[in-house]
Design a protein around this motif. Structure first.
Motif, mmCIF file in Angstrom:
data_model
loop_
_atom_site.group_PDB
_atom_site.id
_atom_site.type_symbol
_atom_site.label_atom_id
_atom_site.label_comp_id
_atom_site.label_asym_id
_atom_site.label_seq_id
_atom_site.Cartn_x
_atom_site.Cartn_y
_atom_site.Cartn_z
ATOM 1 N N ILE A 35 3.517 -0.877 -5.738
ATOM 2 C CA ILE A 35 2.527 -0.305 -4.837
ATOM 3 C C ILE A 35 1.203 -0.212 -5.593
ATOM 4 O O ILE A 35 1.174 0.099 -6.787
ATOM 5 N N LYS A 36 0.121 -0.491 -4.885
ATOM 6 C CA LYS A 36 -1.200 -0.364 -5.490
ATOM 7 C C LYS A 36 -2.072 0.544 -4.637
ATOM 8 O O LYS A 36 -2.291 0.293 -3.456
ATOM 9 N N THR A 37 -2.559 1.605 -5.266
ATOM 10 C CA THR A 37 -3.562 2.486 -4.649
ATOM 11 C C THR A 37 -4.829 2.329 -5.499
ATOM 12 O O THR A 37 -5.463 1.290 -5.463
ATOM 13 N N ASP A 38 -5.161 3.349 -6.291
ATOM 14 C CA ASP A 38 -6.228 3.163 -7.261
ATOM 15 C C ASP A 38 -5.708 2.562 -8.556
ATOM 16 O O ASP A 38 -6.467 2.235 -9.461
ATOM 17 N N ALA A 56 0.818 -1.206 0.000
ATOM 18 C CA ALA A 56 0.000 0.000 0.000
ATOM 19 C C ALA A 56 0.859 1.266 0.000
ATOM 20 O O ALA A 56 0.391 2.334 -0.368
ATOM 21 N N SER A 57 2.113 1.125 0.423
ATOM 22 C CA SER A 57 3.053 2.242 0.468
ATOM 23 C C SER A 57 4.433 1.665 0.731
ATOM 24 O O SER A 57 4.581 0.482 1.059
ATOM 25 N N HIS A 66 0.466 9.408 -6.671
ATOM 26 C CA HIS A 66 -0.330 8.277 -7.176
ATOM 27 C C HIS A 66 -1.364 7.792 -6.160
ATOM 28 O O HIS A 66 -1.641 6.596 -6.074
ATOM 29 N N GLY A 67 -1.899 8.718 -5.378
ATOM 30 C CA GLY A 67 -2.925 8.336 -4.421
ATOM 31 C C GLY A 67 -2.412 7.646 -3.178
ATOM 32 O O GLY A 67 -3.199 7.140 -2.362
ATOM 33 N N THR A 68 -1.084 7.616 -2.992
ATOM 34 C CA THR A 68 -0.501 6.988 -1.806
ATOM 35 C C THR A 68 -0.866 7.778 -0.552
ATOM 36 O O THR A 68 -0.768 9.007 -0.524
ATOM 37 N N SER A 69 -1.261 7.091 0.493
ATOM 38 C CA SER A 69 -1.586 7.732 1.754
ATOM 39 C C SER A 69 -0.297 8.004 2.536
ATOM 40 O O SER A 69 0.571 7.135 2.644
ATOM 41 N N ASP A 93 -3.376 12.329 0.779
ATOM 42 C CA ASP A 93 -3.048 11.584 -0.430
ATOM 43 C C ASP A 93 -2.947 12.508 -1.646
ATOM 44 O O ASP A 93 -3.007 12.063 -2.791
#
Length: 284
Positions: free
Chosen positions: A59-62, A38-39, A122-125, A256
């Motif tokens: 890493i996978k976000t959206d 996730a990060s 890239h939408g990473t929190s 994000d």
């Protein structure tokens, strides 16, 4: 397709990690298309065998993407890494210039204002941003110039923000002189301070001048800014922050948003400019 993507990922990782760290790559968290993190911090915590192995991870976000992770201090994702001295091109939206054999970037226009470059996460929190910046002063930069809107050229310097509406992260300000008692604006930390940051900046800034004494119409390449050096006057405290050249900003809740970096001046290029030759940004 899965096997091809995994093989490609393995090749990328092999270029950056030791052999031990990529054994059975397609079965490891953060290294397998079916097991993305996730990060960078998430991968660091869940894959102890790579905690000292910086490189590219999945890493996978959206969406799924490869991120460069600095695998130390709980894992940081690299968002920007620009250094003109090693031949990097200026980020899109800024213009290349060479002065005294030093390559650097300036705003693309000769008019006053802020000129932006956005670096994606890239939408990473994340809850922390850290980074460093190096720049140079041209002529009569005013530090904080009295403007009170985060959307305006409130500083002769560089503004780092996130989100829409903008939220302040850090400001790199450029005063007119390290030591002169000048009617214009100088750094709050200078020997004869004349300006203070707007309330939304607070204490989240660095300020320095590349000039000592009366100002001249030149680019002061002999004293790079915000590097913790060159503050020669005994009453100048602009180089004393223990964090220099790095800053770190922590937020109470996760963010994000992409990171926006703006080069700003409130007068045109003939009167003043701020130039940048190094930039690094990370999130955690």
């Amino acid at each position: 397709m899965m096997m091809i993507l995994c093989a490609v990922t393995s090749i990328v990782l092999l270029a950056t990690l030791t052999t031990a760290a990529v054994d059975d790559t397609c079965m490891r968290y953060g290294l397998d298309i079916d097991q993305p993190g996730a990060s960078c911090s998430d991968i660091y915590q869940k894959n102890p065998s790579i905690q000292d192995q910086s490189g590219y991870y999945l890493i996978k976000t959206d969406h799924l993407f490869l991120a460069h992770c600095e695998m130390g201090d709980n894992g940081w994702m690299k968002v920007a890494d620009f250094d003109a001295s090693r031949g990097d091109k200026c980020p899109t939206g800024w213009t290349d210039i060479t002065v005294n054999n030093i390559r650097m970037c300036r705003s693309p226009s000769n008019t006053a204002g802020c000129y932006s470059r956005t670096f994606p996460v890239h939408g990473t929190s994340y809850r922390k941003i850290r980074g460093k910046l190096r720049g140079y002063q041209k002529y009569t930069t005013d530090g904080f110039n009295g403007a009170i809107s985060i959307n305006a050229a409130y500083v002769d310097g560089v503004s780092i923000t996130i989100g829409n509406p903008r939220k302040h992260v850090w400001t790199f300000a450029v005063g007119i002189s390290d030591d002169q008692d000048n009617p214009g604006n100088v750094c709050p930390c200078a020997a004869n301070p004349k300006s203070a940051p707007p309330s939304f900046v607070g204490e989240h800034y660095y300020c320095e001048s590349g000039n000592t004494g009366p100002y001249e119409d030149t680019i002061y390449t002999s004293d790079p800014l915000w590097d913790g050096a060159g503050c020669v006057h005994p009453n100048n405290n602009c180089c004393t922050n223990v964090g220099l050249p790095w800053f770190i900003r922590e937020f109470p809740i996760a963010q994000d948003d992409d990171i926006e970096v703006r080069i700003c001046t409130n007068s045109d290029y003939s009167n003043e400019a701020v130039l940048v030759d190094q930039l690094e940004l990370y999130v955690q």
